[in-house]
Design a protein around this motif. Sequence first.
Motif, PDB file in Angstrom:
ATOM      1  N   SER A 443       0.835  -1.194   0.000  1.00 54.85           N
ATOM      2  CA  SER A 443       0.000   0.000   0.000  1.00 54.85           C
ATOM      3  C   SER A 443       0.877   1.253   0.000  1.00 54.85           C
ATOM      4  CB  SER A 443      -0.902  -0.008   1.237  1.00 54.85           C
ATOM      5  OG  SER A 443      -1.674   1.156   1.301  1.00 54.85           O
ATOM      6  N   GLY A 444       0.579   2.185  -0.881  1.00 54.53           N
ATOM      7  CA  GLY A 444       1.348   3.420  -0.958  1.00 54.53           C
ATOM      8  C   GLY A 444       2.396   3.412  -2.041  1.00 54.53           C
ATOM      9  N   PHE A 445       2.615   2.279  -2.688  1.00 57.28           N
ATOM     10  CA  PHE A 445       3.581   2.188  -3.775  1.00 57.28           C
ATOM     11  C   PHE A 445       2.850   1.850  -5.072  1.00 57.28           C
ATOM     12  CE2 PHE A 445       6.084   1.446   0.001  1.00 57.28           C
ATOM     13  CZ  PHE A 445       7.282   2.105  -0.256  1.00 57.28           C
ATOM     14  N   ASN A 446       3.487   2.164  -6.182  1.00 55.94           N
ATOM     15  CA  ASN A 446       2.910   1.870  -7.491  1.00 55.94           C
ATOM     16  C   ASN A 446       3.159   0.399  -7.833  1.00 55.94           C
ATOM     17  OD1 ASN A 446       1.658   2.227  -9.962  1.00 55.94           O
ATOM     18  ND2 ASN A 446       3.545   2.958 -10.965  1.00 55.94           N
ATOM     19  N   VAL A 447       2.527  -0.466  -7.048  1.00 54.85           N
ATOM     20  CA  VAL A 447       2.698  -1.916  -7.192  1.00 54.85           C
ATOM     21  C   VAL A 447       1.314  -2.551  -7.228  1.00 54.85           C
ATOM     22  CG1 VAL A 447       3.603  -4.021  -6.126  1.00 54.85           C
ATOM     23  CG2 VAL A 447       4.926  -1.902  -6.015  1.00 54.85           C
ATOM     24  N   ASP A 448       1.101  -3.470  -8.155  1.00 55.14           N
ATOM     25  CA  ASP A 448      -0.185  -4.138  -8.257  1.00 55.14           C
ATOM     26  C   ASP A 448      -0.423  -5.062  -7.075  1.00 55.14           C
ATOM     27  OD1 ASP A 448      -0.601  -2.884 -10.665  1.00 55.14           O
ATOM     28  OD2 ASP A 448       0.037  -4.612 -11.881  1.00 55.14           O
ATOM     29  N   ALA A 449      -1.688  -5.246  -6.746  1.00 56.40           N
ATOM     30  CA  ALA A 449      -2.058  -6.205  -5.705  1.00 56.40           C
ATOM     31  C   ALA A 449      -1.895  -7.626  -6.228  1.00 56.40           C
ATOM     32  CB  ALA A 449      -3.497  -5.971  -5.266  1.00 56.40           C
ATOM     33  N   SER A 450      -1.777  -8.562  -5.310  1.00 53.17           N
ATOM     34  CA  SER A 450      -1.763  -9.981  -5.661  1.00 53.17           C
ATOM     35  C   SER A 450      -3.202 -10.454  -5.816  1.00 53.17           C
ATOM     36  CB  SER A 450      -1.059 -10.794  -4.579  1.00 53.17           C
ATOM     37  OG  SER A 450      -1.169 -12.179  -4.840  1.00 53.17           O
ATOM     38  N   ASN A 451      -3.535 -11.013  -6.971  1.00 54.92           N
ATOM     39  CA  ASN A 451      -4.872 -11.566  -7.185  1.00 54.92           C
ATOM     40  C   ASN A 451      -4.988 -12.904  -6.463  1.00 54.92           C
ATOM     41  OD1 ASN A 451      -5.780  -9.470  -8.929  1.00 54.92           O
ATOM     42  ND2 ASN A 451      -4.574 -10.374 -10.584  1.00 54.92           N
ATOM     43  N   ILE A 452      -6.105 -13.105  -5.776  1.00 51.51           N
ATOM     44  CA  ILE A 452      -6.302 -14.342  -5.035  1.00 51.51           C
ATOM     45  C   ILE A 452      -7.662 -14.954  -5.370  1.00 51.51           C
ATOM     46  CG2 ILE A 452      -4.759 -13.770  -3.113  1.00 51.51           C
ATOM     47  CD1 ILE A 452      -7.156 -12.862  -1.522  1.00 51.51           C
ATOM     48  N   THR A 453      -7.704 -16.274  -5.335  1.00 50.65           N
ATOM     49  CA  THR A 453      -8.937 -17.029  -5.546  1.00 50.65           C
ATOM     50  C   THR A 453      -9.108 -17.980  -4.380  1.00 50.65           C
ATOM     51  OG1 THR A 453      -8.667 -16.919  -7.943  1.00 50.65           O
ATOM     52  CG2 THR A 453     -10.191 -18.566  -7.087  1.00 50.65           C
ATOM     53  N   LEU A 454     -10.271 -17.942  -3.732  1.00 52.59           N
ATOM     54  CA  LEU A 454     -10.551 -18.793  -2.581  1.00 52.59           C
ATOM     55  C   LEU A 454     -11.612 -19.818  -2.945  1.00 52.59           C
ATOM     56  CD1 LEU A 454     -10.197 -15.617  -1.395  1.00 52.59           C
ATOM     57  CD2 LEU A 454     -10.278 -16.890   0.746  1.00 52.59           C
ATOM     58  N   ASP A 455     -11.306 -21.082  -2.681  1.00 52.55           N
ATOM     59  CA  ASP A 455     -12.251 -22.178  -2.888  1.00 52.55           C
ATOM     60  C   ASP A 455     -12.421 -22.887  -1.553  1.00 52.55           C
ATOM     61  OD1 ASP A 455     -13.857 -24.170  -3.817  1.00 52.55           O
ATOM     62  OD2 ASP A 455     -12.299 -25.234  -4.923  1.00 52.55           O
ATOM     63  N   ASN A 456     -13.595 -22.737  -0.930  1.00 54.70           N
ATOM     64  CA  ASN A 456     -13.885 -23.331   0.373  1.00 54.70           C
ATOM     65  C   ASN A 456     -14.818 -24.524   0.209  1.00 54.70           C
ATOM     66  OD1 ASN A 456     -12.568 -21.402   2.262  1.00 54.70           O
ATOM     67  ND2 ASN A 456     -13.988 -19.958   1.326  1.00 54.70           N
ATOM     68  N   ARG A 457     -14.434 -25.669   0.782  1.00 48.79           N
ATOM     69  CA  ARG A 457     -15.268 -26.869   0.770  1.00 48.79           C
ATOM     70  C   ARG A 457     -15.498 -27.306   2.210  1.00 48.79           C
ATOM     71  NH1 ARG A 457     -11.590 -27.176  -3.251  1.00 48.79           N
ATOM     72  NH2 ARG A 457     -10.114 -28.359  -1.992  1.00 48.79           N
ATOM     73  N   PHE A 458     -16.775 -27.462   2.567  1.00 43.34           N
ATOM     74  CA  PHE A 458     -17.161 -27.777   3.936  1.00 43.34           C
ATOM     75  C   PHE A 458     -17.856 -29.140   3.992  1.00 43.34           C
ATOM     76  CE2 PHE A 458     -17.218 -23.202   3.450  1.00 43.34           C
ATOM     77  CZ  PHE A 458     -16.570 -22.728   4.584  1.00 43.34           C
ATOM     78  N   PHE A 459     -17.482 -29.943   4.989  1.00 45.08           N
ATOM     79  CA  PHE A 459     -18.180 -31.189   5.290  1.00 45.08           C
ATOM     80  C   PHE A 459     -18.732 -31.055   6.712  1.00 45.08           C
ATOM     81  CE2 PHE A 459     -15.030 -32.220   2.109  1.00 45.08           C
ATOM     82  CZ  PHE A 459     -15.718 -33.040   1.222  1.00 45.08           C
ATOM     83  N   THR A 460     -20.030 -31.201   6.842  1.00 44.49           N
ATOM     84  CA  THR A 460     -20.701 -30.929   8.116  1.00 44.49           C
ATOM     85  C   THR A 460     -21.519 -32.132   8.551  1.00 44.49           C
ATOM     86  OG1 THR A 460     -20.899 -28.611   7.452  1.00 44.49           O
ATOM     87  CG2 THR A 460     -22.234 -29.326   9.318  1.00 44.49           C
ATOM     88  N   GLY A 461     -21.425 -32.486   9.838  1.00 42.92           N
ATOM     89  CA  GLY A 461     -22.223 -33.574  10.399  1.00 42.92           C
ATOM     90  C   GLY A 461     -22.885 -33.145  11.693  1.00 42.92           C
ATOM     91  N   THR A 462     -24.182 -33.478  11.842  1.00 44.54           N
ATOM     92  CA  THR A 462     -24.951 -33.066  13.006  1.00 44.54           C
ATOM     93  C   THR A 462     -25.683 -34.264  13.614  1.00 44.54           C
ATOM     94  OG1 THR A 462     -25.326 -30.840  12.126  1.00 44.54           O
ATOM     95  CG2 THR A 462     -26.830 -31.583  13.841  1.00 44.54           C
ATOM     96  N   VAL A 463     -25.683 -34.304  14.937  1.00 48.60           N
ATOM     97  CA  VAL A 463     -26.468 -35.273  15.687  1.00 48.60           C
ATOM     98  C   VAL A 463     -27.512 -34.506  16.491  1.00 48.60           C
ATOM     99  CG1 VAL A 463     -26.455 -37.010  17.504  1.00 48.60           C
ATOM    100  CG2 VAL A 463     -24.624 -36.962  15.819  1.00 48.60           C
ATOM    101  N   SER A 464     -28.787 -34.892  16.363  1.00 43.16           N
ATOM    102  CA  SER A 464     -29.878 -34.237  17.103  1.00 43.16           C
ATOM    103  C   SER A 464     -30.611 -35.267  17.955  1.00 43.16           C
ATOM    104  CB  SER A 464     -30.870 -33.592  16.125  1.00 43.16           C
ATOM    105  OG  SER A 464     -30.226 -32.648  15.311  1.00 43.16           O
ATOM    106  N   ILE A 465     -30.919 -34.867  19.192  1.00 41.96           N
ATOM    107  CA  ILE A 465     -31.580 -35.756  20.135  1.00 41.96           C
ATOM    108  C   ILE A 465     -32.808 -35.061  20.681  1.00 41.96           C
ATOM    109  CG2 ILE A 465     -31.333 -37.065  22.271  1.00 41.96           C
ATOM    110  CD1 ILE A 465     -28.293 -37.021  21.809  1.00 41.96           C
ATOM    111  N   SER A 466     -33.960 -35.714  20.620  1.00 41.34           N
ATOM    112  CA  SER A 466     -35.180 -35.168  21.208  1.00 41.34           C
ATOM    113  C   SER A 466     -35.114 -35.242  22.713  1.00 41.34           C
ATOM    114  CB  SER A 466     -36.405 -35.958  20.704  1.00 41.34           C
ATOM    115  OG  SER A 466     -36.565 -35.820  19.306  1.00 41.34           O
ATOM    116  N   LEU A 467     -35.573 -34.171  23.367  1.00 41.13           N
ATOM    117  CA  LEU A 467     -35.489 -34.099  24.832  1.00 41.13           C
ATOM    118  C   LEU A 467     -36.859 -34.363  25.459  1.00 41.13           C
ATOM    119  CD1 LEU A 467     -33.319 -30.850  25.114  1.00 41.13           C
ATOM    120  CD2 LEU A 467     -32.533 -33.240  25.196  1.00 41.13           C
TER     121      LEU A 467
END
Length: 467
Positions: A443-467
Amino acid sequence: MKKLFISAIFIFTAFGSFSQSLSYQDLAILFSQDDKNGTARFTAMSGAFGALGADISSININPAGLSVFNNSLFSGTFNSRNTEINSNYYGTNLANQNQFTNLSQAGAVLVFDSAYKSDWSKFAVGINYRITKDFNNNFLAQGNSGVATFTEYPLDLNNPPLVYDIADEQRFNNFFAGELSEVNFGFSSVYNQKLHVGLGLNFYDLNFNQQSTLTEFNSDVNGNELDANLYQENFTTGTGFSANLGFIYRANQSFRFGLSYQTPTWFSEVIEDSNIVDNDGFFGDTEIIVSEDNLIYDNTANNFFPSQQLFYRLRTPSKLIASTAFIFGKNGLISLDYSNKNYKGINLSEDDFSAENQAFQNDFRNTHNLNIGTEWRLDKFSVRGGYSYEQSPYENNNFNNGSALQLDDVTGYSFGAGYNFGNFKVDFAYSNSNRTGAYNFYSGFNVDASNITLDNRFFTGTVSISL
């Protein structure tokens, strides 16, 4: 009252022209974001629960959904995230892989039928913990911009001193860590079996840190070499509060709609510890070596590690959510949530943040976001899917407003399945979200930013119990 150590305003003004770390403006945006973690059912349907309810994770979307539950329930969720961050800096591509696992959600709802004859026939209270934003990530960028910023060796005895103004390569190694978590308390009731109303109170715990190293390899006209490392770190903690309220109206057995509002989150005291302090003219821990001298310049060589502590307040955006759902008996459903998030309402206070607050007004916008989910039941087995779109808060993709990190729109899809054993349920989900952006570590210099690509992969598991 200003509570400031080592005159942080002067320090950050001076350092603003050479900052590789996130600015206060960047941090405010980052702390305003939401990963939409929840139960596997919630995740598989991309969080489109504003008019549905009957899932503990919907307490954060619309607390009125608590009274849609027929029975008391407890659920707990584990989440595994695999993130690939690709960087491109002046033609050099690098891929970075990150894997994280956590307990992303745990909560319970208690349902009570009214003991008296009343139009208010059912009450429900809920408590839920979830990770709002997982900051853990790291990436590496390298290439050659042709611009050298470390051009002198502080221990040089030559007269005149050598000038290392030929850039050979730059590297930027960045680590984010920590999380923003919340605990939700909600209350809901239903009137005449048609109108569900609810109120939620949300308490936040913020822990964030960034550690980054900028490395330059430079040389002079005679081939002498200079290697420089600048290390910066920031540790931030805080607590916050918000409230939300909403309703769900059952127009008939097949159609319902809802509306909810979440107030801004008020972080009354954010505490930042940082080494971005003027130390021998460098803002951060700095080490410089040259090929023609055996001595190593190190501004922390005498065990002097200057740091500063800053206290400030932060108000994040409010959010309005309009929802609708179509119910096809016991066979399935389709749900849609639209939300508007007021990024222009972000505010930093307890010091002179006039430039940052003006940038929120001029360079940021209210975002339009969409979540669509569906679920279909085959006896005790359910299949689900969803789509999400979140608009970038930046009005224009440029770094003139003082930002170091800018991200574009994010899109995602999800699917999952579940099986109901009666008093015991198991659900699984897979979700994927992608976005592009840029990180400007010069920041503050005549320099290009680095281009970034984010790929997020989520694996989710849930256990539910009736009370």
